[in-house]
Design a protein around this motif. Sequence first.
Motif, PDB file in Angstrom:
ATOM      1  N   SER A  13       0.832  -1.208   0.000  1.00 49.62           N
ATOM      2  CA  SER A  13       0.000   0.000   0.000  1.00 49.62           C
ATOM      3  C   SER A  13       0.862   1.251   0.000  1.00 49.62           C
ATOM      4  O   SER A  13       1.893   1.297   0.673  1.00 49.62           O
ATOM      5  CB  SER A  13      -0.921   0.024   1.233  1.00 49.62           C
ATOM      6  N   GLY A  14       0.428   2.240  -0.755  1.00 51.64           N
ATOM      7  CA  GLY A  14       1.044   3.558  -0.719  1.00 51.64           C
ATOM      8  C   GLY A  14       0.122   4.582  -0.085  1.00 51.64           C
ATOM      9  O   GLY A  14       0.386   5.782  -0.147  1.00 51.64           O
ATOM     10  N   SER A  15      -0.943   4.105   0.550  1.00 48.04           N
ATOM     11  CA  SER A  15      -1.949   5.008   1.118  1.00 48.04           C
ATOM     12  C   SER A  15      -2.290   4.625   2.550  1.00 48.04           C
ATOM     13  O   SER A  15      -3.422   4.773   2.998  1.00 48.04           O
ATOM     14  CB  SER A  15      -3.219   4.989   0.256  1.00 48.04           C
ATOM     15  N   GLY A  16      -1.312   4.130   3.285  1.00 49.79           N
ATOM     16  CA  GLY A  16      -1.540   3.738   4.663  1.00 49.79           C
ATOM     17  C   GLY A  16      -1.753   4.928   5.581  1.00 49.79           C
ATOM     18  O   GLY A  16      -1.270   6.036   5.327  1.00 49.79           O
ATOM     19  N   LEU A  17      -2.481   4.689   6.647  1.00 48.99           N
ATOM     20  CA  LEU A  17      -2.753   5.706   7.661  1.00 48.99           C
ATOM     21  C   LEU A  17      -2.361   5.135   9.013  1.00 48.99           C
ATOM     22  O   LEU A  17      -2.659   3.979   9.318  1.00 48.99           O
ATOM     23  CB  LEU A  17      -4.236   6.090   7.655  1.00 48.99           C
ATOM     24  N   SER A  18      -1.705   5.954   9.819  1.00 53.47           N
ATOM     25  CA  SER A  18      -1.209   5.440  11.090  1.00 53.47           C
ATOM     26  C   SER A  18      -1.079   6.558  12.104  1.00 53.47           C
ATOM     27  O   SER A  18      -0.795   7.712  11.756  1.00 53.47           O
ATOM     28  CB  SER A  18       0.157   4.780  10.895  1.00 53.47           C
ATOM     29  N   HIS A  19      -1.279   6.197  13.380  1.00 52.25           N
ATOM     30  CA  HIS A  19      -0.918   7.113  14.448  1.00 52.25           C
ATOM     31  C   HIS A  19       0.587   7.355  14.388  1.00 52.25           C
ATOM     32  O   HIS A  19       1.360   6.452  14.079  1.00 52.25           O
ATOM     33  CB  HIS A  19      -1.287   6.523  15.807  1.00 52.25           C
ATOM     34  N   GLY A  20       0.996   8.574  14.648  1.00 51.80           N
ATOM     35  CA  GLY A  20       2.407   8.907  14.630  1.00 51.80           C
ATOM     36  C   GLY A  20       2.868   9.561  13.349  1.00 51.80           C
ATOM     37  O   GLY A  20       3.987  10.062  13.271  1.00 51.80           O
ATOM     38  N   VAL A  21       2.004   9.552  12.319  1.00 52.82           N
ATOM     39  CA  VAL A  21       2.353  10.153  11.028  1.00 52.82           C
ATOM     40  C   VAL A  21       1.162  10.955  10.517  1.00 52.82           C
ATOM     41  O   VAL A  21       0.032  10.459  10.505  1.00 52.82           O
ATOM     42  CB  VAL A  21       2.721   9.071   9.989  1.00 52.82           C
ATOM     43  N   ASP A  22       1.429  12.174  10.094  1.00 56.71           N
ATOM     44  CA  ASP A  22       0.394  12.975   9.442  1.00 56.71           C
ATOM     45  C   ASP A  22       0.404  12.659   7.954  1.00 56.71           C
ATOM     46  O   ASP A  22       1.439  12.763   7.300  1.00 56.71           O
ATOM     47  CB  ASP A  22       0.652  14.473   9.651  1.00 56.71           C
ATOM     48  N   GLY A  23      -0.740  12.295   7.422  1.00 55.11           N
ATOM     49  CA  GLY A  23      -0.809  11.967   6.006  1.00 55.11           C
ATOM     50  C   GLY A  23      -0.594  10.486   5.763  1.00 55.11           C
ATOM     51  O   GLY A  23      -0.679   9.649   6.675  1.00 55.11           O
ATOM     52  N   ARG A  24      -0.289  10.149   4.527  1.00 61.71           N
ATOM     53  CA  ARG A  24      -0.189   8.751   4.125  1.00 61.71           C
ATOM     54  C   ARG A  24       1.240   8.227   4.235  1.00 61.71           C
ATOM     55  O   ARG A  24       2.190   8.992   4.198  1.00 61.71           O
ATOM     56  CB  ARG A  24      -0.710   8.591   2.689  1.00 61.71           C
ATOM     57  N   ILE A  25       1.325   6.919   4.329  1.00 63.93           N
ATOM     58  CA  ILE A  25       2.620   6.266   4.481  1.00 63.93           C
ATOM     59  C   ILE A  25       2.594   4.931   3.755  1.00 63.93           C
ATOM     60  O   ILE A  25       1.538   4.282   3.658  1.00 63.93           O
ATOM     61  CB  ILE A  25       2.954   6.084   5.983  1.00 63.93           C
ATOM     62  N   ASP A  26       3.726   4.506   3.218  1.00 66.06           N
ATOM     63  CA  ASP A  26       3.834   3.211   2.544  1.00 66.06           C
ATOM     64  C   ASP A  26       3.845   2.090   3.576  1.00 66.06           C
ATOM     65  O   ASP A  26       4.543   2.173   4.593  1.00 66.06           O
ATOM     66  CB  ASP A  26       5.120   3.134   1.722  1.00 66.06           C
ATOM     67  N   LEU A  27       3.095   1.023   3.280  1.00 67.00           N
ATOM     68  CA  LEU A  27       3.017  -0.137   4.155  1.00 67.00           C
ATOM     69  C   LEU A  27       3.673  -1.334   3.486  1.00 67.00           C
ATOM     70  O   LEU A  27       3.505  -1.549   2.288  1.00 67.00           O
ATOM     71  CB  LEU A  27       1.556  -0.459   4.492  1.00 67.00           C
ATOM     72  N   ASN A  28       4.403  -2.120   4.274  1.00 59.46           N
ATOM     73  CA  ASN A  28       5.157  -3.259   3.762  1.00 59.46           C
ATOM     74  C   ASN A  28       5.002  -4.437   4.700  1.00 59.46           C
ATOM     75  O   ASN A  28       4.613  -4.291   5.865  1.00 59.46           O
ATOM     76  CB  ASN A  28       6.639  -2.898   3.644  1.00 59.46           C
ATOM     77  N   VAL A  29       5.354  -5.627   4.194  1.00 63.91           N
ATOM     78  CA  VAL A  29       5.285  -6.820   5.018  1.00 63.91           C
ATOM     79  C   VAL A  29       6.454  -7.735   4.671  1.00 63.91           C
ATOM     80  O   VAL A  29       6.924  -7.760   3.527  1.00 63.91           O
ATOM     81  CB  VAL A  29       3.931  -7.541   4.835  1.00 63.91           C
ATOM     82  N   PHE A  30       6.924  -8.470   5.668  1.00 67.26           N
ATOM     83  CA  PHE A  30       8.013  -9.430   5.502  1.00 67.26           C
ATOM     84  C   PHE A  30       7.447 -10.778   5.088  1.00 67.26           C
ATOM     85  O   PHE A  30       6.390 -11.196   5.584  1.00 67.26           O
ATOM     86  CB  PHE A  30       8.779  -9.548   6.818  1.00 67.26           C
ATOM     87  N   HIS A  31       8.147 -11.486   4.206  1.00 66.43           N
ATOM     88  CA  HIS A  31       7.688 -12.775   3.699  1.00 66.43           C
ATOM     89  C   HIS A  31       8.113 -13.890   4.646  1.00 66.43           C
ATOM     90  O   HIS A  31       9.165 -14.511   4.481  1.00 66.43           O
ATOM     91  CB  HIS A  31       8.270 -13.024   2.302  1.00 66.43           C
ATOM     92  N   GLY A  32       7.297 -14.133   5.653  1.00 61.03           N
ATOM     93  CA  GLY A  32       7.595 -15.182   6.612  1.00 61.03           C
ATOM     94  C   GLY A  32       6.833 -14.947   7.906  1.00 61.03           C
ATOM     95  O   GLY A  32       6.154 -13.932   8.082  1.00 61.03           O
ATOM     96  N   ASP A  33       6.955 -15.897   8.839  1.00 57.15           N
ATOM     97  CA  ASP A  33       6.302 -15.739  10.130  1.00 57.15           C
ATOM     98  C   ASP A  33       7.269 -15.082  11.117  1.00 57.15           C
ATOM     99  O   ASP A  33       8.376 -14.669  10.746  1.00 57.15           O
ATOM    100  CB  ASP A  33       5.788 -17.084  10.649  1.00 57.15           C
ATOM    101  N   GLU A  34       6.869 -15.000  12.377  1.00 53.90           N
ATOM    102  CA  GLU A  34       7.703 -14.317  13.362  1.00 53.90           C
ATOM    103  C   GLU A  34       9.049 -15.019  13.541  1.00 53.90           C
ATOM    104  O   GLU A  34      10.088 -14.363  13.678  1.00 53.90           O
ATOM    105  CB  GLU A  34       6.970 -14.239  14.709  1.00 53.90           C
ATOM    106  N   GLY A  35       9.031 -16.351  13.533  1.00 56.92           N
ATOM    107  CA  GLY A  35      10.282 -17.083  13.672  1.00 56.92           C
ATOM    108  C   GLY A  35      11.231 -16.817  12.512  1.00 56.92           C
ATOM    109  O   GLY A  35      12.432 -16.632  12.712  1.00 56.92           O
ATOM    110  N   ASP A  36      10.668 -16.776  11.290  1.00 52.96           N
ATOM    111  CA  ASP A  36      11.483 -16.456  10.123  1.00 52.96           C
ATOM    112  C   ASP A  36      12.104 -15.074  10.262  1.00 52.96           C
ATOM    113  O   ASP A  36      13.279 -14.868   9.934  1.00 52.96           O
ATOM    114  CB  ASP A  36      10.633 -16.492   8.850  1.00 52.96           C
ATOM    115  N   TRP A  37      11.314 -14.128  10.730  1.00 57.33           N
ATOM    116  CA  TRP A  37      11.800 -12.761  10.894  1.00 57.33           C
ATOM    117  C   TRP A  37      12.966 -12.702  11.881  1.00 57.33           C
ATOM    118  O   TRP A  37      14.009 -12.107  11.578  1.00 57.33           O
ATOM    119  CB  TRP A  37      10.675 -11.843  11.347  1.00 57.33           C
ATOM    120  N   HIS A  38      12.797 -13.313  13.025  1.00 62.90           N
ATOM    121  CA  HIS A  38      13.857 -13.270  14.038  1.00 62.90           C
ATOM    122  C   HIS A  38      15.129 -13.948  13.512  1.00 62.90           C
ATOM    123  O   HIS A  38      16.242 -13.456  13.745  1.00 62.90           O
ATOM    124  CB  HIS A  38      13.386 -13.919  15.323  1.00 62.90           C
TER     125      HIS A  38
END
Length: 342
Positions: A311-336
Amino acid sequence: MRLSNVTAIFLACLTLAGCAANSRPATVQAGRPSEETTGSVAQSAVPVPAADIGDVAAQAAPPQETLAWAGSIPQPQAFAPASRTVGAPVPSDRPIAMLSPDKPEMGTAPQTRSQIYSYGFRDAKPINFGSISPRKLAVHGVDVSRWQAEIDWERLRRQGANFAYIKATDGGDHLDPMFKKNWRRAKEAGLKRGAYHFFYWCRTAGEQADWFIRNVPKEAGALPPVIDVEWNGESSCKRRPSRERVLEKMQVFMDKLERHYGQRPIIYTAPDFYRDNLKGAFLDYPFWLRSVAAHPSKVYPKRKWVFWQYSGSGLSHGVDGRIDLNVFHGDEGDWHDWVASR
């Protein structure tokens, strides 16, 4: 006084003035920030500071593109596109296997597992990805630049940002004016973070690598550096090199960063650029794919990936306006495991 004496005194004054001028440290004021935009293109109305590029010599005009290499190279490497892409081993579906080249360690980082915050973002233009929704993946993050202006990194992390890629440089002389602050604050908030470079096709690859290395710290625990390659209609550089030239320039840039940081760079790209240049290339490199309307498997068939920008149109606390959203390809164990391997 006689004329010869006057002349001698005059010349002596000029000489002293010249020496005094040359004895001052060379300084340069940062020019107007680059007009390049990537990902979130909505510009913030909040003013951002001018880039601090340190005590450097005055910037020269961009050199003519005659050779890919620029600057001193620690060890010569010949570029052979076919040998790097054709017949390269295809990484497995597990993202861990995609990023395990034998490279020197940069230092010792504490091997503690950071808390994973669950997805809490909203989206101004939500997409129904169906059964392959990015929300089903565990580790989400963001990418930011000066367009997000001031960021409350603690709130952004609690919203679900477990990692951040931060815009550092573009071309051979532009430093994002918020990079240093974002780099420091993201770490203080506990995010894993890395830096990315927006590649200009009108500057030499070696020059751009040198500029990135000059401005991005070499830190243990940092995520791999990213080369952002895409066609950008808003750029002042309208050049679109051939596929062969694109691959050559990318290889030069990535080789230099890999030698310096001890990590293989990640390639970020968009569908049109990938179609024109990267399909079937760099099979032994990790990819970060932009795909905001469909799953990457549909837009980039058979391409393995580590990060997905969904997404290039994410909304979140802590940021005014839009922000890019991303995800890692794997589960929590893969990430660690993947972070520990960095």
